[in-house]
Design an enzyme around this catalytic site. Sequence first.
Site, PDB file in Angstrom:
ATOM      1  N   SER A  29     -20.228 -48.637  12.090  1.00  0.00           N
ATOM      2  CA  SER A  29     -20.872 -49.339  10.979  1.00  0.00           C
ATOM      3  C   SER A  29     -20.384 -48.582  10.108  1.00  0.00           C
ATOM      4  CB  SER A  29     -22.321 -48.894  10.802  1.00  0.00           C
ATOM      5  OG  SER A  29     -23.427 -48.450  11.642  1.00  0.00           O
ATOM      6  N   HIS A  59     -21.789 -54.150   9.589  1.00  0.00           N
ATOM      7  CA  HIS A  59     -20.763 -55.011  10.948  1.00  0.00           C
ATOM      8  C   HIS A  59     -20.159 -56.081  10.424  1.00  0.00           C
ATOM      9  CE1 HIS A  59     -22.132 -51.975  14.308  1.00  0.00           C
ATOM     10  NE2 HIS A  59     -22.817 -51.489  13.247  1.00  0.00           N
ATOM     11  N   HIS A  81     -26.867 -52.825  19.505  1.00  0.00           N
ATOM     12  CA  HIS A  81     -27.519 -51.628  19.455  1.00  0.00           C
ATOM     13  C   HIS A  81     -28.765 -51.615  20.880  1.00  0.00           C
ATOM     14  CE1 HIS A  81     -25.390 -51.281  16.346  1.00  0.00           C
ATOM     15  NE2 HIS A  81     -25.130 -49.999  16.507  1.00  0.00           N
ATOM     16  N   TYR A  83     -31.062 -50.095  20.329  1.00  0.00           N
ATOM     17  CA  TYR A  83     -32.517 -50.189  19.625  1.00  0.00           C
ATOM     18  C   TYR A  83     -32.676 -52.033  19.018  1.00  0.00           C
ATOM     19  CZ  TYR A  83     -29.291 -49.768  15.061  1.00  0.00           C
ATOM     20  OH  TYR A  83     -28.343 -50.092  14.742  1.00  0.00           O
ATOM     21  N   GLU A  84     -31.463 -53.296  19.159  1.00  0.00           N
ATOM     22  CA  GLU A  84     -32.031 -53.861  18.729  1.00  0.00           C
ATOM     23  C   GLU A  84     -32.314 -55.218  19.549  1.00  0.00           C
ATOM     24  OE1 GLU A  84     -28.420 -55.845  16.545  1.00  0.00           O
ATOM     25  OE2 GLU A  84     -27.454 -54.020  17.432  1.00  0.00           O
ATOM     26  N   ALA A 111     -20.899 -44.742  13.583  1.00  0.00           N
ATOM     27  CA  ALA A 111     -20.832 -43.471  12.150  1.00  0.00           C
ATOM     28  C   ALA A 111     -21.800 -42.553  12.480  1.00  0.00           C
ATOM     29  CB  ALA A 111     -21.100 -44.694  11.488  1.00  0.00           C
ATOM     30  N   MET A 206     -26.300 -43.878  17.499  1.00  0.00           N
ATOM     31  CA  MET A 206     -26.854 -44.534  17.494  1.00  0.00           C
ATOM     32  C   MET A 206     -26.350 -45.659  19.338  1.00  0.00           C
ATOM     33  SD  MET A 206     -30.244 -45.003  15.168  1.00  0.00           S
ATOM     34  CE  MET A 206     -30.568 -43.805  13.483  1.00  0.00           C
ATOM     35  N   SER A 207     -25.499 -45.246  19.358  1.00  0.00           N
ATOM     36  CA  SER A 207     -24.515 -46.073  19.736  1.00  0.00           C
ATOM     37  C   SER A 207     -23.346 -45.739  21.109  1.00  0.00           C
ATOM     38  CB  SER A 207     -23.728 -46.992  18.856  1.00  0.00           C
ATOM     39  OG  SER A 207     -23.154 -46.405  18.073  1.00  0.00           O
ATOM     40  N   ASN A 230     -23.058 -37.957   7.606  1.00  0.00           N
ATOM     41  CA  ASN A 230     -23.758 -37.165   6.761  1.00  0.00           C
ATOM     42  C   ASN A 230     -24.222 -35.693   7.809  1.00  0.00           C
ATOM     43  OD1 ASN A 230     -25.491 -39.536   8.880  1.00  0.00           O
ATOM     44  ND2 ASN A 230     -26.409 -38.357   8.722  1.00  0.00           N
ATOM     45  N   HIS A 242     -29.727 -46.181   7.020  1.00  0.00           N
ATOM     46  CA  HIS A 242     -28.514 -46.998   6.800  1.00  0.00           C
ATOM     47  C   HIS A 242     -27.809 -47.286   5.566  1.00  0.00           C
ATOM     48  CE1 HIS A 242     -26.609 -49.726   9.362  1.00  0.00           C
ATOM     49  NE2 HIS A 242     -26.901 -50.666   9.265  1.00  0.00           N
TER      50      HIS A 242
HETATM   51  N1  HPA Z   1     -28.734 -39.951  13.845  1.00  0.00           N
HETATM   52  C1  HPA Z   1     -28.051 -41.273  14.559  1.00  0.00           C
HETATM   53  N2  HPA Z   1     -26.774 -42.378  13.710  1.00  0.00           N
HETATM   54  C2  HPA Z   1     -26.667 -42.129  12.741  1.00  0.00           C
HETATM   55  C3  HPA Z   1     -26.877 -40.613  11.921  1.00  0.00           C
HETATM   56  C4  HPA Z   1     -27.963 -39.598  12.238  1.00  0.00           C
HETATM   57  O1  HPA Z   1     -27.353 -38.645  11.578  1.00  0.00           O
HETATM   58  N3  HPA Z   1     -25.597 -40.920  10.641  1.00  0.00           N
HETATM   59  C5  HPA Z   1     -24.930 -42.083  11.361  1.00  0.00           C
HETATM   60  N4  HPA Z   1     -25.684 -42.766  12.337  1.00  0.00           N
END
Ligand code: HPA
Length: 272
Positions: A29, A59, A81, A83-84, A111, A206-207, A230, A242
């Site tokens: 991302s 993306h 991903h 989740y998609e 990310a 998540m990937s 983050n 996001h």
């Molecule tokens: N959690 C999950 N996926 C992420 C995060 C997070 O804090 N930051 C960026 N992708």
Amino acid sequence: MNRAADDLVRYIRDRAGGAKVAVGLILGSGLGHLAEAVDGVSLDYAALPGFPHAGVSGHSPRLVIGDLEGVRVAVLGGRAHYYESGRADAMRLPLEVLRALGAETLILTNAAGSLREDMPTGSLMSLSDHINFSGLNPLIGEPTDARFVPMTDAYDRGLREALSDAAEAEDVDLPEGVYAWYSGPSFETPAEIRAIRTLGADAVGMSTVPEVILGRFLGLRCAAISTITNMAAGLSDETIGHEHTKAMAPLGAAKLEKVLRRALRDGAVTAA
Ligand code: HPA
């Protein structure tokens, strides 16, 4: 190779040439701009049946094949991903195609949220290992014994060293750490973050994990770098979402690009 991958490889070679690809790169991302640095041919995923063209904002859904720092690379500007679609093996076909184009090395970026104070927003982390906390596996349903993939050295030691050397040469901090995969798309709760920290995770996302499992299945040497966008849930007052991920990814992206370019230029990635 299966029929779908076979057809795709022929289509891609007709347009990008038949020279062997050395390295596959998957961009996370907000990290898609690296595809623009490649001197080569760009193909929209929409023209590649089975590639994830629905996509996630942030993306860039195209495959770029060409030269980056003297190395022939195939860059996947976006990933599918779990989740998609609910399919953990959503990246299987694109990875089979990379392998069939000749790639022996796979470098993934993503990310991620950090669980470590010494890795604040804007830092990078090289994955030393992962925790598959999703309970999912992209090889469920694979009928052959090849499904029993050892994951002891999933993140190749030689590649990790090459990336670490490149980071040092570029004066970029690149600590190593353990990445935990939660399925998403909702972010984690603070309690989930406390749980995964107790279990040894340094970053969460998540990937990547399903792709590394598939990469090892296909015999690719794998390495992965997270850009920290983050602090994970409950660890700071920072907003999590996001939009925030996309806004913060460029902080690490410039450093990531320096490290990847250096590692490719030094020949370390292809020799490692
Ligand atoms: N959690 C999950 N996926 C992420 C995060 C997070 O804090 N930051 C960026 N992708």
